[in-house]
Write an enzyme that holds these catalytic residues in place. Structure first.
Site, PDB file in Angstrom:
ATOM      1  N   CYS A   1     -21.125  66.965 -41.025  1.00  0.00           N
ATOM      2  CA  CYS A   1     -20.788  66.697 -42.431  1.00  0.00           C
ATOM      3  C   CYS A   1     -21.774  67.279 -43.431  1.00  0.00           C
ATOM      4  O   CYS A   1     -21.391  68.065 -44.289  1.00  0.00           O
ATOM      5  CB  CYS A   1     -20.656  65.201 -42.643  1.00  0.00           C
TER       6      CYS A   1
ATOM      7  N   LYS B   1     -22.038  71.170 -43.693  1.00  0.00           N
ATOM      8  CA  LYS B   1     -20.752  71.728 -44.135  1.00  0.00           C
ATOM      9  C   LYS B   1     -20.455  71.322 -45.590  1.00  0.00           C
ATOM     10  O   LYS B   1     -20.043  72.154 -46.402  1.00  0.00           O
ATOM     11  CB  LYS B   1     -19.679  71.165 -43.193  1.00  0.00           C
TER      12      LYS B   1
ATOM     13  N   LEU C   1     -17.566  57.084 -42.647  1.00  0.00           N
ATOM     14  CA  LEU C   1     -18.090  56.642 -41.344  1.00  0.00           C
ATOM     15  C   LEU C   1     -19.242  57.533 -40.903  1.00  0.00           C
ATOM     16  O   LEU C   1     -19.176  58.748 -41.044  1.00  0.00           O
ATOM     17  CB  LEU C   1     -17.016  56.764 -40.257  1.00  0.00           C
TER      18      LEU C   1
ATOM     19  N   GLU D   1     -13.518  59.437 -46.160  1.00  0.00           N
ATOM     20  CA  GLU D   1     -14.111  58.708 -45.049  1.00  0.00           C
ATOM     21  C   GLU D   1     -15.631  58.715 -45.178  1.00  0.00           C
ATOM     22  O   GLU D   1     -16.207  59.748 -45.457  1.00  0.00           O
ATOM     23  CB  GLU D   1     -13.698  59.409 -43.740  1.00  0.00           C
TER      24      GLU D   1
ATOM     25  N   LYS E   1     -16.738  62.045 -52.462  1.00  0.00           N
ATOM     26  CA  LYS E   1     -17.143  62.328 -51.087  1.00  0.00           C
ATOM     27  C   LYS E   1     -18.216  63.422 -51.046  1.00  0.00           C
ATOM     28  O   LYS E   1     -19.268  63.267 -50.425  1.00  0.00           O
ATOM     29  CB  LYS E   1     -15.903  62.740 -50.271  1.00  0.00           C
TER      30      LYS E   1
END
Ligand code: UDX
Length: 434
Positions: free
Chosen positions: A262, A265, A153, A151, A206
């Site tokens: 995000c 982490k 977003l 993801e 990612k």
């Protein structure tokens, strides 16, 4: 297509509602009964621009429903999307897989017919293999494929980003699973690149993307510090740099450090994976340290402004980790506030959306105000820590009248510095020699 989205947080809920808007039948599943009851009663559980309207529309027409029952949702689904949290392990900072593993085991019992299980949560490389093993062990006769569907977003823009992705990355090892995803993303096929790669590459993309963006932000923050000592202006520098298409103009805005759920982490998890695999990821480790140092420096600059006063009061605008969200997780604003509190400073806070989340963390350690001007009234200095658009509308002359001394630490470059100086403010802005 019939879809179950497991996890109704900042990723799961916008994703579920977005997929329903595309015409799919979506069940949003969560083990948190309170959350599901709230959603069932028509209450959106997070603040996200544009979500409320889409939520009301797609619940009213029954395209999205809510459940706590795996038995009710999984057997009917062609696609199950895992969007549960992967919080950092408090000791190693590695992403914690307990929710992913629990969800995989539970859903495995209820699989019926061919099902694609897509991992949307940010997970360590090779988690796809682990989830596959769990499902196979739990239900040996299940017909399924596990894919990685990371993801990208941004919070605050989740609905916009859902309908306007830069790219869609699919980590799949089976053609059958790819076909399901091709059908799902049919509406996007002319809008952006849909890149099919291996599961491990997808999982790595990612982390590599988020770590790179975090590094880019810290780079511009360090350049901002340099500009303050050299007479250059960081906005001119960033504009000049950004015109080089190899660098790109985005993510070159200086601030008090990156935050959110995000970047902190994911950089930590990537650093851990590097160490575990015996690979030198020192650029990422340096980025993490530089970001930590920055927040301390930011707090120190404010403390310096009020050093002549005993128990000074600071008006703080913004506690969310960025504008457009109510999310305070790993917010630089909160970390700066906490450092100031440790130095006997009183804080008067206003944030347009994040007050409930802030109260849950800081309790009665600070004073909560109903407006920016209320927070500023009687304070000895103003600190702007979150980039909410509405702060740009504030009237500097009124602010001057409300403060005991005209001083601002503007860490989101909200105000026109020239005007502020003309009005007699001492203003600490980022990356500008004043
Ligand atoms: C990020 C990624 O952008 C997104 O692709 C991923 O899916 C989740 O993580 P998000 O956490 O919502 O999204 O926030 P983002 O807009 O990327 O900002 C992260 C932090 O960096 C914020 O604290 C923000 O204020 C800061 N930031 C961002 C800057 O200081 N300067 C910038 O130029 C950009």
């Amino acid at each position: 297509m019939k879809i179950t989205v497991i996890g109704t947080g900042y990723v799961g809920l916008p994703t579920g509602v977005g997929l329903a808007e595309l015409g799919n039948d979506v069940i949003c599943l969560d083990i948190d009964e309170k959350k599901i009851n709230q959603l069932k009663s028509g209450k959106v559980t997070i603040f996200e621009e544009g979500l409320e309207d889409l939520f009301q529309k797609n619940t009213a027409n029954g395209k999205v429903t809510f459940s706590t029952s795996f038995a009710e949702s999984i057997p009917e689904s062609d696609l199950v999307i895992l969007a549960v949290g992967t919080p950092p392990n408090p000791i190693t900072k590695e992403a914690d897989m307990k929710y992913i593993k629990a969800a995989a085991e539970e859903l495995a019992h209820h699989l019926s017919g061919y099902t694609v299980i897509a991992i949307k949560s940010t997970v360590p490389v090779n988690t796809g293999n682990a989830v596959e093993d769990i499902i196979r062990r739990t239900n040996p006769s299940a017909d399924f494929d596990v894919i990685s569907l990371p993801e990208f977003l941004r919070e605050g823009f989740a609905i916009h980003d859902f309908f306007n992705p830069d790219r869609i990355i699919v980590g799949a090892n089976s053609e059958r699973a790819k076909d399901v995803i091709r059908t799902l993303y049919e509406p996007f096929k002319d809008k952006c690149t849909i890149l099919y790669v291996s599961r491990q590459s997808s999982e790595t993309i990612k982390y590599a993307s988020n770590a790179f963006l975090a590094m880019k932000i810290q780079y511009i923050n360090e350049m901002a510090d340099f500009c303050e000592t050299s007479g250059a202006d960081i906005y001119e520098v960033a504009k000049g740099m950004g015109l080089d298409s190899r660098i790109g103009a985005k993510f070159l805005v200086p601030g008090p450090g990156y935050g959110g759920f995000c970047f902190p982490k994911d950089t930590n998890a990537m650093a851990y994976m590097g160490k575990f695999n015996g690979v030198d990821l020192s650029l990422i480790e340096t980025t993490i340290k530089s970001n930590e140092r920055r927040k301390i420096n930011m707090a120190k600059r404010i403390l310096d402004m009020v050093s002549d006063k005993k128990n000074p009061t600071i008006a703080v605008l913004g506690s969310a980790f960025k504008g457009g969200t109510d999310d305070c997780r790993e917010s630089p604003a909160l970390q700066i506030i906490e450092i100031m509190l440790a130095h006997d400073v009183n804080i008067r806070l206003y944030d347009p959306q994040a007050m409930p989340n802030t109260k849950a963390i800081l309790g009665n350690m600070i004073t909560y105000c109903n407006s920016a001007y209320e927070a500023i009234g009687g304070a000895d200095a103003l600190a702007v820590l979150t980039d909410w658009a509405e702060f740009k509308e504030l009237d500097l002359e009124k602010i001057k009248m409300l403060l005991t001394k005209p001083q601002i630490a503007d860490y989101r470059n909200t105000f026109d510095c020239k005007k502020a100086k003309e009005l007699g403010f001492e203003i600490k802005s980022l990356g500008r020699k004043l």
